[in-house]
Design an enzyme around this catalytic site. Structure first.
Site, short mmCIF file in Angstrom:
data_model
loop_
_atom_site.label_atom_id
_atom_site.label_comp_id
_atom_site.label_asym_id
_atom_site.label_seq_id
_atom_site.Cartn_x
_atom_site.Cartn_y
_atom_site.Cartn_z
N SER A 29 0.84 -1.06 -0.05
CA SER A 29 -0.08 0.13 0.09
C SER A 29 0.90 1.13 0.04
CB SER A 29 -0.87 -0.01 1.29
OG SER A 29 -0.16 0.26 2.38
N LYS A 30 0.12 2.08 -0.02
CA LYS A 30 0.92 3.51 -0.26
C LYS A 30 2.08 3.85 0.98
CE LYS A 30 -2.14 6.83 -2.50
NZ LYS A 30 -3.56 7.02 -2.11
N ARG A 31 1.74 3.19 2.15
CA ARG A 31 2.90 3.41 3.20
C ARG A 31 4.05 2.80 2.87
NH1 ARG A 31 2.36 -0.69 7.06
NH2 ARG A 31 0.75 -1.67 5.76
N GLY A 65 5.45 3.32 0.08
CA GLY A 65 6.19 3.92 -0.94
C GLY A 65 5.42 4.24 -2.04
#
Ligand code: GLU
Length: 489
Positions: free
Chosen positions: A258-260, A262
């Site tokens: 997920s965005k976490r 990168g």
């Protein structure tokens, strides 16, 4: 009998950019098609008008182009081929819905969302199954009840598939092996909504049938849809394609990517200075392997790619490895190719656009040749090489303090005078001069080269200094050294 040419498709919904997982699915389909001399189709699944946007469709196409994933078929709409878009094919879905209704394999459902919700809540309270309760199936609705719309696609009635339970369904998934589904878990799902729009499961199957798809290769988040789709093939009396569900991608902490973790969008990697061939190579290896080999030319990937070698367990996205791989590709790239790619990165790192424009390609290529060995991204290559251009540089304070001592400055000044009388400003002559100077002063070459390095680049580390000097030319070298002499040590 020879089996038909494999035909595969990548079918993104245009509800956002093309993310890493989608790009890998596209790539595996593309590699499979190329390996098998088959056909690769791109189909934009844009029937969800609320969530689909033109902007996302455009972004997906841009990413496909950047990665070099070309497709082989599509409607001829003037200009480049395709892709197929489901929104252009609504009549086809309605036609198939009509056929299923006529054959008694589907029925109209006039239950409104509100009614369904009331019954769902009641079922929940009574501990009964939450599946559709089959009320309209029992009514045997081949046509919508009076007052509630007319033909297929007209407002008022949805169309549901009449599921004939047959116990279990088993598929031989090409990645996971046998997978069994229990029919009892399925309900009569909707094919066409009351506004005439197809559901995902319906449009996918109709298109896969019409496009002659032989292998459905997609993320394993779709496994739960597969039994519904199989029921549709059965209702249509058509043979099933083969299925290959690719395990999902995890972040380094082993939670779902997920965005976490990168950047998720493929094009964000372009903006960070990654080369498409490095991205493709990385994505190919993210869940597929061929021995221990890490670096593959596209032809090698195509030659070796098979679904048997796609792993069954989730792959872990490793940004450090991607960066390493990109560095390998940067190192091998012809500078001619890198020049147009790096221009925006030079600008972003603060080099004046006009100044880059004034340099000819041979000069820019020579510059890249000196730096490309050590950079892992185009952004890094731009920032490590920016000092060879005219503008002002910031010098690293620690390097200045340690290396630009009063003694070193005196040597810089003396060497500057020697340089002025050199017959030519070339790597070879500069090196000879520095060596001779070092010898008469009883110093090591590095004792002279290092102050020059800090003076010219502002840093204690750079590629070999003499070719850099030749590239920068005598005027810029002189100016930088003079500026360095002013630095407070
Ligand atoms: N449109 C679906 C998605 O974007 C893909 C469906 C499929 O590959 O069957 O997830």
């Amino acid at each position: 009998m020879t089996s038909p040419k494999p035909r595969v498709r990548f079918a993104p919904s245009p509800t956002g950019y093309l993310h890493v997982g989608g790009a890998r699915t596209a790539l595996y389909n593309w590699l499979f098609a190329r390996h098998e001399s088959g056909i690769f189709i791109l189909r934009i699944e844009d029937t969800d008008a609320e969530r689909s946007t033109e902007e996302s469709a455009g972004a997906i196409l841009d990413a496909m182009h950047w990665l070099g994933l070309d497709w082989d078929e599509g409607p001829e709409v003037g200009g480049p081929l395709g892709p197929y878009r489901q929104a252009d094919r609504l009549d086809l879905y309605r036609e198939y819905a009509r056929k299923l209704l006529e054959d008694g394999k589907a029925y109209y459902c006039v239950c409104t969302p509100e009614e369904l919700e009331v019954r769902r809540k009641a079922a929940l309270a009574a501990g009964r199954s939450l599946k559709y309760d089959g009320r309209c199936r029992e009514r045997g609705n081949r046509r919508p009840s009076s007052g509630r719309g007319g033909l297929v696609g007209a407002a008022g009635a949805a169309v549901r598939l009449l599921i004939r339970e047959s116990g279990t369904i088993e598929i031989a998934d090409l990645v996971h092996g046998p997978i069994r589904f229990e029919d009892a878990d399925l309900d009569d799902f909707i094919l066409l909504r009351s506004d005439g729009m197809p559901t995902y499961n319906f449009a996918v199957v109709i298109d896969d049938v019409l496009m002659g798809i032989t292998h459905v290769i997609r993320g394993d988040d779709h496994i739960s849809n597969t039994p519904r789709q199989i029921k549709l093939y059965e209702a249509l009396d058509l043979p099933l394609p083969r299925f290959a569900h690719i395990p999902m991608i995890l972040g380094p902490d082993r939670s779902r990517l997920s965005k976490r973790h990168g950047a998720m969008g493929v094009m964000a990697y372009k903006e960070m200075g990654y080369l498409p061939e490095a991205m493709v190579n990385y994505l190919a290896r993210l869940g597929w392997s061929h021995g221990d080999q890490e670096i593959f030319a596209p032809e090698e990937m195509i030659r070796h790619f098979t679904l048997e070698k796609v792993g069954r367990t989730a792959a872990v996205f490793d940004p450090v490895k991607l960066e390493w791989l990109n560095g390998q590709y940067l190192k091998q790239s012809a500078p001619e190719r890198l020049v147009p790619l790096i221009r925006p990165f030079w600008e972003a790192s603060g080099v004046n656009r006009e100044e880059v424009g004034r340099k000819d390609d041979a000069w820019l290529e020579a510059a890249l040749r000196l730096f490309q060995e050590r950079a892992r991204t185009l952004a890094e290559l731009a920032s490590s090489s920016r000092f060879v251009f005219e503008g002002k540089i910031e010098r690293d304070e620690a390097a200045v303090r340690k290396i630009l001592t009063p003694e070193a400055k005196a040597r810089l000044l003396a060497l500057l005078q020697d340089i002025d009388v050199l017959s030519a400003f070339t790597t070879a002559l500069l090196e000879r001069l520095f060596r001779a100077r070092a010898e008469t002063l009883g110093l090591k070459l590095v004792d002279l080269a290092q102050p020059f390095r800090v003076a010219l680049s502002g840093k204690a580390v750079s590629p070999p200094i003499f070719p850099i000097m030749e590239l920068m030319g005598p005027e810029l070298v002189r100016r930088r050294v003079e500026e360095a002499l002013e630095e407070e040590g």
